[in-house]
Design a protein around this motif. Structure first.
Motif, PDB file in Angstrom:
ATOM      1  N   ARG A  44     -76.056  26.788  86.447  1.00  0.00           N
ATOM      2  CA  ARG A  44     -75.007  26.990  85.434  1.00  0.00           C
ATOM      3  C   ARG A  44     -75.571  27.675  84.192  1.00  0.00           C
TER       4      ARG A  44
ATOM      5  N   GLN B  75     -69.741  25.929  90.710  1.00  0.00           N
ATOM      6  CA  GLN B  75     -68.470  26.664  90.743  1.00  0.00           C
ATOM      7  C   GLN B  75     -68.657  28.178  90.607  1.00  0.00           C
TER       8      GLN B  75
ATOM      9  N   GLN C  55     -72.122  26.221  94.788  1.00  0.00           N
ATOM     10  CA  GLN C  55     -70.753  25.725  94.930  1.00  0.00           C
ATOM     11  C   GLN C  55     -70.479  24.610  93.922  1.00  0.00           C
ATOM     12  N   MET C  56     -71.479  23.731  93.731  1.00  0.00           N
ATOM     13  CA  MET C  56     -71.317  22.663  92.746  1.00  0.00           C
ATOM     14  C   MET C  56     -71.194  23.233  91.338  1.00  0.00           C
TER      15      MET C  56
ATOM     16  N   HIS D 286     -68.542  31.889  92.229  1.00  0.00           N
ATOM     17  CA  HIS D 286     -67.675  32.500  93.239  1.00  0.00           C
ATOM     18  C   HIS D 286     -68.449  33.414  94.187  1.00  0.00           C
TER      19      HIS D 286
END
Length: 301
Positions: free
Chosen positions: A71, A107, A104-105, A109
């Motif tokens: 992130r 988020q 994926q965790m 794309h």
């Protein structure tokens, strides 16, 4: 000469060539690490796991930690993929499934990827190499990876050790862990036992009971060695004593371990005291293992 080249191809392109495709720097590397340039960005939903992925355990805490890093910094190191057989526009993950799961965790794309035209043999080889070099595998998964390289592709312990920069004894010691009962292997996978503890159980007469005692008493590896050491029997018949003799020396136990790793079954050596003759016993658990042993012995003739 052409026949020899074809045979080498049948074993994959070779570990050294494949390792040039695998950059093992961690995805959460420091910012001053120069990232590799990806071939393309691929949507998350177009990527699928490799069914032969040697790593079976993905720790939630480690995934959460990696997801948080992604992130903040993104995915620095691209994952390696190949076109998914029979599915146009989709890709199979060769190396980097953990990064894909964490993405994926986080988020994301899409993820950066290096697209390679690997065959099925090379896919498994690269997956094993990447995981082993990253030290992402537990001892049982690592041993199973080495076993696959040997059984499916004909790689020797020496070849694997040289290509991966590990000692042959490291490879052999891990392979011996696969001779332990499944319940004991599960304890290693779950982190209840270290590889050092597990190695002390390879020659134990009752490895499952000893393993439970090690966990219950939280013994050190040195204490586990003492607990697993065969205890001398108080009374033995003359014939039994003459066959078993005194406690096995370290060379005999090491030879048992090497033979066990080679055939994938438990091997016991009993020497006649003061003589050169003795008995070698190979124990199999299923008829499939017996068939495998017969094939090994037939090939050696």
């Amino acid at each position: 000469m052409a026949e020899k080249r074809e045979m080498r191809r049948g074993l994959g392109r070779g570990l050294s060539a494949l390792m040039s495709d695998v950059d093992v720097r961690p995805a959460e590397a420091e910012a001053d690490t120069t990232p590799r340039t990806p071939d393309r960005m691929i949507p998350i939903e177009k990527l699928f796991p490799n069914k032969d992925q040697p790593r079976r355990t993905f720790t939630p805490d480690q995934l959460n930690e990696l997801a948080e890093s992604i992130r903040v910094k993104g995915i620095i190191q691209p994952i390696i993929v190949r076109p998914r057989p029979g599915s146009e526009g989709e890709f199979e993950i060769v190396a980097g499934e953990r990064r894909w799961r964490a993405a994926q965790m986080a988020q994301l794309h899409e993820v950066p990827a290096l697209v390679r035209e690997f065959d099925d043999i090379e896919v498994l080889e690269v997956a094993i190499i990447e995981n082993i070099q990253r030290a992402d595998l537990n001892s049982i998964e690592e041993a199973a990876g080495y076993k696959q390289l040997m059984n499916r592709f004909g790689h020797t312990q020496e070849k694997i050790a040289e290509a991966l920069g590990k000692s042959r004894s490291h490879i052999a010691n891990l392979l011996r862990l696969l001779n332990l009962p499944e319940s004991v292997q599960t304890m290693v996978v779950e982190g209840q036992l270290t590889a050092g503890h597990a190695r002390t159980l390879v020659t134990a007469e009752n490895p499952e009971e000893v393993a439970k005692e090690i966990v219950r008493r939280r013994l050190s590896v040195r204490q586990a060695e003492q607990l697993a050491k065969p205890q001398p029997q108080k009374e033995q018949s003359p014939s039994r004593t003459s066959l078993a003799g005194s406690e096995k020396d370290a060379d005999t136990r090491a030879l048992e371990g090497d033979l066990s790793a080679a055939v994938g079954m438990k091997v016991a050596i009993q020497n006649q005291p003061g003589q050169e003759n003795g008995k070698l016993t190979i124990s199999y658990r299923t008829f499939e293992e017996l068939d495998k042993l017969c094939a090994i012995l037939s090939a050696a003739r």
